[in-house]
Scaffold this motif. Structure first.
Motif, PDB file in Angstrom:
ATOM      1  N   GLU A 126       0.879  -1.139  -0.001  1.00  0.00           N
ATOM      2  CA  GLU A 126       0.133  -0.042   0.007  1.00  0.00           C
ATOM      3  C   GLU A 126       0.967   1.326   0.085  1.00  0.00           C
ATOM      4  OE1 GLU A 126      -3.146   0.069   2.825  1.00  0.00           O
ATOM      5  OE2 GLU A 126      -3.479   2.040   2.739  1.00  0.00           O
ATOM      6  N   LEU A 128       4.108   1.559  -1.130  1.00  0.00           N
ATOM      7  CA  LEU A 128       4.770   1.491  -2.466  1.00  0.00           C
ATOM      8  C   LEU A 128       3.637   2.046  -3.402  1.00  0.00           C
ATOM      9  CD1 LEU A 128       6.584  -1.839  -2.608  1.00  0.00           C
ATOM     10  CD2 LEU A 128       7.513   0.528  -2.037  1.00  0.00           C
ATOM     11  N   SER A 129       2.546   1.691  -3.377  1.00  0.00           N
ATOM     12  CA  SER A 129       1.753   2.411  -4.418  1.00  0.00           C
ATOM     13  C   SER A 129       1.625   3.842  -4.399  1.00  0.00           C
ATOM     14  CB  SER A 129       0.218   1.719  -4.206  1.00  0.00           C
ATOM     15  OG  SER A 129      -0.606   2.154  -3.233  1.00  0.00           O
ATOM     16  N   ASP A 132       3.890   5.437  -6.822  1.00  0.00           N
ATOM     17  CA  ASP A 132       3.659   5.547  -8.109  1.00  0.00           C
ATOM     18  C   ASP A 132       4.519   5.290  -8.881  1.00  0.00           C
ATOM     19  OD1 ASP A 132       1.318   5.850  -9.426  1.00  0.00           O
ATOM     20  OD2 ASP A 132       1.595   8.120 -10.210  1.00  0.00           O
ATOM     21  N   ASN A 133       5.493   4.332  -8.626  1.00  0.00           N
ATOM     22  CA  ASN A 133       6.444   3.921  -9.461  1.00  0.00           C
ATOM     23  C   ASN A 133       6.584   2.475  -9.654  1.00  0.00           C
ATOM     24  OD1 ASN A 133       9.204   2.982 -10.015  1.00  0.00           O
ATOM     25  ND2 ASN A 133      10.117   4.933  -9.702  1.00  0.00           N
ATOM     26  N   MET A 134       5.909   1.987 -10.912  1.00  0.00           N
ATOM     27  CA  MET A 134       5.579   0.748 -10.860  1.00  0.00           C
ATOM     28  C   MET A 134       6.957  -0.517 -10.884  1.00  0.00           C
ATOM     29  SD  MET A 134       2.874  -1.335 -10.661  1.00  0.00           S
ATOM     30  CE  MET A 134       1.322  -0.975 -11.266  1.00  0.00           C
ATOM     31  N   VAL A 137       7.581  -1.465  -7.633  1.00  0.00           N
ATOM     32  CA  VAL A 137       6.638  -2.595  -7.048  1.00  0.00           C
ATOM     33  C   VAL A 137       7.247  -4.047  -7.872  1.00  0.00           C
ATOM     34  CG1 VAL A 137       4.323  -3.383  -7.429  1.00  0.00           C
ATOM     35  CG2 VAL A 137       4.563  -1.031  -6.929  1.00  0.00           C
TER      36      VAL A 137
ATOM     37  N   MET B 134      -1.518   1.690 -11.423  1.00  0.00           N
ATOM     38  CA  MET B 134      -1.260   1.557  -9.869  1.00  0.00           C
ATOM     39  C   MET B 134      -2.370   1.715  -9.139  1.00  0.00           C
ATOM     40  SD  MET B 134       1.535   1.340  -7.954  1.00  0.00           S
ATOM     41  CE  MET B 134       3.035   2.001  -8.456  1.00  0.00           C
ATOM     42  N   VAL B 137      -3.298  -1.578  -7.799  1.00  0.00           N
ATOM     43  CA  VAL B 137      -2.410  -2.071  -6.749  1.00  0.00           C
ATOM     44  C   VAL B 137      -2.664  -1.392  -5.395  1.00  0.00           C
ATOM     45  CG1 VAL B 137       0.124  -1.989  -5.877  1.00  0.00           C
ATOM     46  CG2 VAL B 137      -0.312  -2.575  -8.264  1.00  0.00           C
ATOM     47  N   SER B 141      -4.369  -3.404  -2.231  1.00  0.00           N
ATOM     48  CA  SER B 141      -3.816  -3.488  -0.872  1.00  0.00           C
ATOM     49  C   SER B 141      -4.584  -2.754   0.253  1.00  0.00           C
ATOM     50  CB  SER B 141      -2.665  -2.558  -1.021  1.00  0.00           C
ATOM     51  OG  SER B 141      -1.878  -3.019  -1.964  1.00  0.00           O
TER      52      SER B 141
END
Lengths: 290, 290
Positions: A126, A128-129, A132-134, A137, B134, B137, B141
């Protein structure tokens, strides 16, 4: 305190603050799991992974303590703690204490420790989301899965008490320990918008440093309790854990740790002045065994 | 076979294919964990969550069986299975069988079941990262964490054998079961590029349907073993599980399931012709108790 030490300390402080800001309050329903999450997250880790991420991020031109670097560092620390909570469970390593404090399943319950580990893993994503850098992830998921950390844990558990080869020990170290350290450096580079060459170099640095980190830890497990070189009375040996000193010798393990550290330094050297701190960190970690 | 049934069957087939394509081969080292992951994933689920995702995706104008919908559906099914594996553990519900087959910790070992659940959770995120969305994701989450599925599991475990109120049962159903069902519909909408209003409506549909799904399951647990209405001899009751029929009556539970299903249908009706299949699905799920 050296410049490096005060830098690492400010990294730790920033990560503690970020974790405290991000983690749900203990007052939030259901309280028990939020209490466990905070208990385990603040049980006294060195925050070496986030510090490496922040250092890598700066080495690639990223702003010091940028929000996304702190968030990703905090997420990686949550993932590390998730793995420790599950690793300590009775059906796994069955450890009652970690860093002198009762482990999660002892302080709470086994079922809550399973769910608390799960919750930290999910909450990390959560967080990491929000960056906003896929690519981050994807990288974290690859490093954490069965081709990384979890794979290393599986082989570690399955090797316990069995005669294993040095290549199996190498596999365990590379995956169980080094994968998440490597990941920290790669994520720092990705968040700074580094070139593919820089990302690869920091990945190599991280892998060498990560394996060295584990070999050094294993050496300390043998020597620190007795303070006498060559006397192997560590808890790893008791458990029949596959370690480098158990399969070779303390001397050979030290030589290997030194070789790996030198490899890491070589990668960092290619960043010129921007890589100096990474060289210092590698040096600092190796010094613990001398 | 009705149109709806053949549609649902083609959804199931597509998801089975996608899972088989995505999951690591059993031959891949370390084999044990990859074998467990496939064993648990192919232990015979109805794949209702991916089917709902695909239906929602189409209702919002998305292509039928688009790659990203299939990938996200497969990921949600992995997350569902991860929760079942951990839920079945001795320290949790302690179930030896699921759908007539030995549970993961029985077929393999407890330690491998903990790690296998972890691995499916992490692998689901790896698959999600490939959709490059995103918002998905973040949504997954949120739905999965302590404000969703894990929160529901915590309260479920902590309520076992205790006298609980109907509002606690409602919390458990809404979070442990409905959160991931709601999530499936919302993700289908997000992947189709739906408007905020559409996303919200499908979220509402999913929550009503999800709670209805659990109430219906609880009714079946009471009635299917004896086939006599009003005789509560299900396994949930034996375990002291908090269910709707245990706290009210079968009649009241049926009325509630009908009310929730009607709420779901109302949300779907706002999509006009595009929402017809969602109405049929809600109707189909409720029919199981009649």
């Amino acid at each position: 305190m050296s410049d490096l030490q005060s830098y690492l300390q400010s990294c730790t402080e920033k990560i503690e603050e970020t974790l405290d800001e991000l983690l749900p309050s203990k007052e939030l329903y259901p309280q028990s799991i939020h209490s466990l999450m905070r208990y385990s997250m603040f049980a006294g880790g060195k925050r070496i992974r986030p510090a490496l991420l922040i250092t890598a991020h700066e080495s690639c031109g990223g702003d010091c303590f940028a929000r996304n670097a702190l968030y990703t560092g905090a997420a990686i620390e949550m993932l590390h703690t998730f793995s420790l909570i599950h690793d300590d469970l009775p059906c796994m390593d069955d450890d009652d204490f970690r860093r002198g404090k009762p482990t999660a399943h002892k302080a709470y319950s086994e079922s809550l420790a399973v769910l608390g580990g799960d919750a930290l893993c999910i909450f990390a994503y959560e967080v990491l989301s929000r960056t906003d850098n896929m690519a981050v992830v994807a990288e974290v998921s690859r490093c954490l899965g069965t081709a990384g950390m979890i794979g290393g844990q599986v082989v570690d558990i399955e090797s316990e008490g069995k005669g294993v080869t040095l290549s199996t020990v190498e596999y365990i170290h590379k995956n169980k320990t080094a994968a998440l350290i490597r990941c920290s450096l790669v994520c720092g580079a990705l968040l700074a918008g580094a070139s593919k060459k820089e990302v690869d170099l920091l990945g190599e640095y991280g892998e060498s440093l990560g394996v060295a980190f584990q070999v050094i830890d294993d050496i300390l497990d043998c020597t620190s309790s007795t303070d006498v070189l060559g006397k192997n009375v560590g808890s790893d040996l008791e458990k029949g854990k596959a370690t480098w000193p158990a399969l070779t010798s303390l001397e050979e393990s030290r030589r290997y740790a030194h070789e790996l550290t030198a490899q890491a330094k070589e990668c960092a050297a290619q960043f010129g002045a921007a890589g100096e701190r990474l060289i210092e960190v590698a040096h600092y970690l190796e010094e613990r065994i001398h």
